[in-house]
Enzyme design. Structure first.
Site, PDB file in Angstrom:
ATOM      1  N   GLY A  17       0.730  -1.064  -0.033  1.00  0.00           N
ATOM      2  CA  GLY A  17      -0.059  -0.010   0.070  1.00  0.00           C
ATOM      3  C   GLY A  17       0.794   1.377  -0.191  1.00  0.00           C
ATOM      4  CB  SER A  23       1.248   6.478   1.535  1.00  0.00           C
ATOM      5  OG  SER A  23       2.706   5.715   1.502  1.00  0.00           O
ATOM      6  CB  ILE A  96      -4.719  -1.243  -0.530  1.00  0.00           C
ATOM      7  CG1 ILE A  96      -5.012  -2.705  -0.211  1.00  0.00           C
ATOM      8  CG2 ILE A  96      -3.245  -1.215  -0.956  1.00  0.00           C
ATOM      9  CD1 ILE A  96      -4.970  -3.631  -1.393  1.00  0.00           C
ATOM     10  CE1 TYR A 159     -12.648   7.604   4.901  1.00  0.00           C
ATOM     11  CE2 TYR A 159     -14.221   6.006   6.163  1.00  0.00           C
ATOM     12  CZ  TYR A 159     -13.205   6.342   5.610  1.00  0.00           C
ATOM     13  OH  TYR A 159     -11.926   5.618   5.496  1.00  0.00           O
ATOM     14  CE  LYS A 166     -10.395   2.455   5.314  1.00  0.00           C
ATOM     15  NZ  LYS A 166      -9.138   1.827   5.018  1.00  0.00           N
ATOM     16  CB  ALA A 199      -5.026   7.327  -0.134  1.00  0.00           C
TER      17      ALA A 199
END
Length: 258
Positions: A17, A23, A96, A159, A166, A199
């Site tokens: 990822g 990141s 990821i 979101y 998630k 991201a």
């Protein structure tokens, strides 16, 4: 800031990822390396490779491998390369997540079947597939770690679709912890506060989310990827050998505020 120690000396880890040097996965990789681990890292595509290579070089990665989890066979090829190189794996970081832009920026009730399925496959089921491939390489136990966010637990403005995704990832973490625990394989998730990563920039009105987190968190600042990496290092080390199925917040206390 680096939290140098030796708690991962002799450990072999796979980091999935890394998008660039800013990141979350990059911050974790640097801390794993500082703690003595030998690493394999992946990059998404030929276009992304030039952003990942500097991180791989900085952590003296033993392997730099392509991995797009939507391409059949690539995940298996990564684990085959790890098996050939080391014959074992001590820990895995899965960092990821993806949702098509039109689904991410719309209401959950308006999300498409295709977009929802893709988000779940890339963000959640890929972790399941990796756990299945890692299991035979963790004959002496190990640690599987993924990355979640507070939006899994509470509704966070903008979101959107990633909240339910998630939430599913956190549930998968608990179920896999129960299933793999008898083999000595720990499964946990880290839940960082908002971070200014590439991201995260895809989330609508992200600057407002950042400002709110900075204002409401008890430490009155954002956490850093190095601080996230420090917690990740603990969770993949033997110090956390009895920590199973946990969601570890690294958000400066933001999640405790009403």
């Amino acid at each position: 800031m680096s939290f140098t120690n030796t708690i991962l000396t002799g450990k072999k880890g796979l980091v999935i990822g890394i998008a660039n040097d800013q990141s979350i996965a990059a911050g974790c990789a640097r801390q794993f390396h500082a703690a003595g681990a030998e690493l394999a890292v992946t990059y998404l595509s030929d276009k992304a490779r030039r952003f990942v290579e500097p991180v791989a070089e900085a952590v003296d990665a033993a392997l730099l491998l392509p991995l797009d989890v939507e391409i059949d066979g690539q995940t298996e090829a990564v684990f085959a390369a790890v098996a050939q190189k080391w014959g074992k794996l001590d820990f895995l970081l899965h960092s990821i997540a993806y949702a098509p832009k039109e689904d991410l920026h719309g209401r959950v009730v308006d999300s498409s079947r295709e977009g929802f399925s893709m988000a779940m496959d890339v963000s959640v089921h890929s972790f399941i597939r990796m756990a299945r491939l890692a299991e035979p390489l963790m004959k002496e136990g190990g640690s599987l770690l993924t990355v979640s966010y507070y939006g899994a637990e509470k509704v966070v403005d903008n979101y959107n679709l990633m909240g339910p995704v998630k939430a599913a990832l956190e549930s998968v973490t608990r179920y896999m912890a129960a299933e793999l625990g008898p083999q000595g394989i720990r499964v946990n998730a880290i839940s960082p506060g908002p971070l200014q990563t590439r991201a995260a920039s895809g989330i609508g009105h992200f600057d407002a989310l950042i400002d709110e987190a900075r204002a409401r968190a008890p430490i009155r600042r954002l956490v850093t990827i190095e601080e996230v990496g420090a917690m990740a290092t603990y969770l993949v080390s033997d110090l956390s050998r009895s920590v199973m199925g946990n969601i570890a917040y690294i958000d400066g206390g933001y999640h405790v505020m009403s």
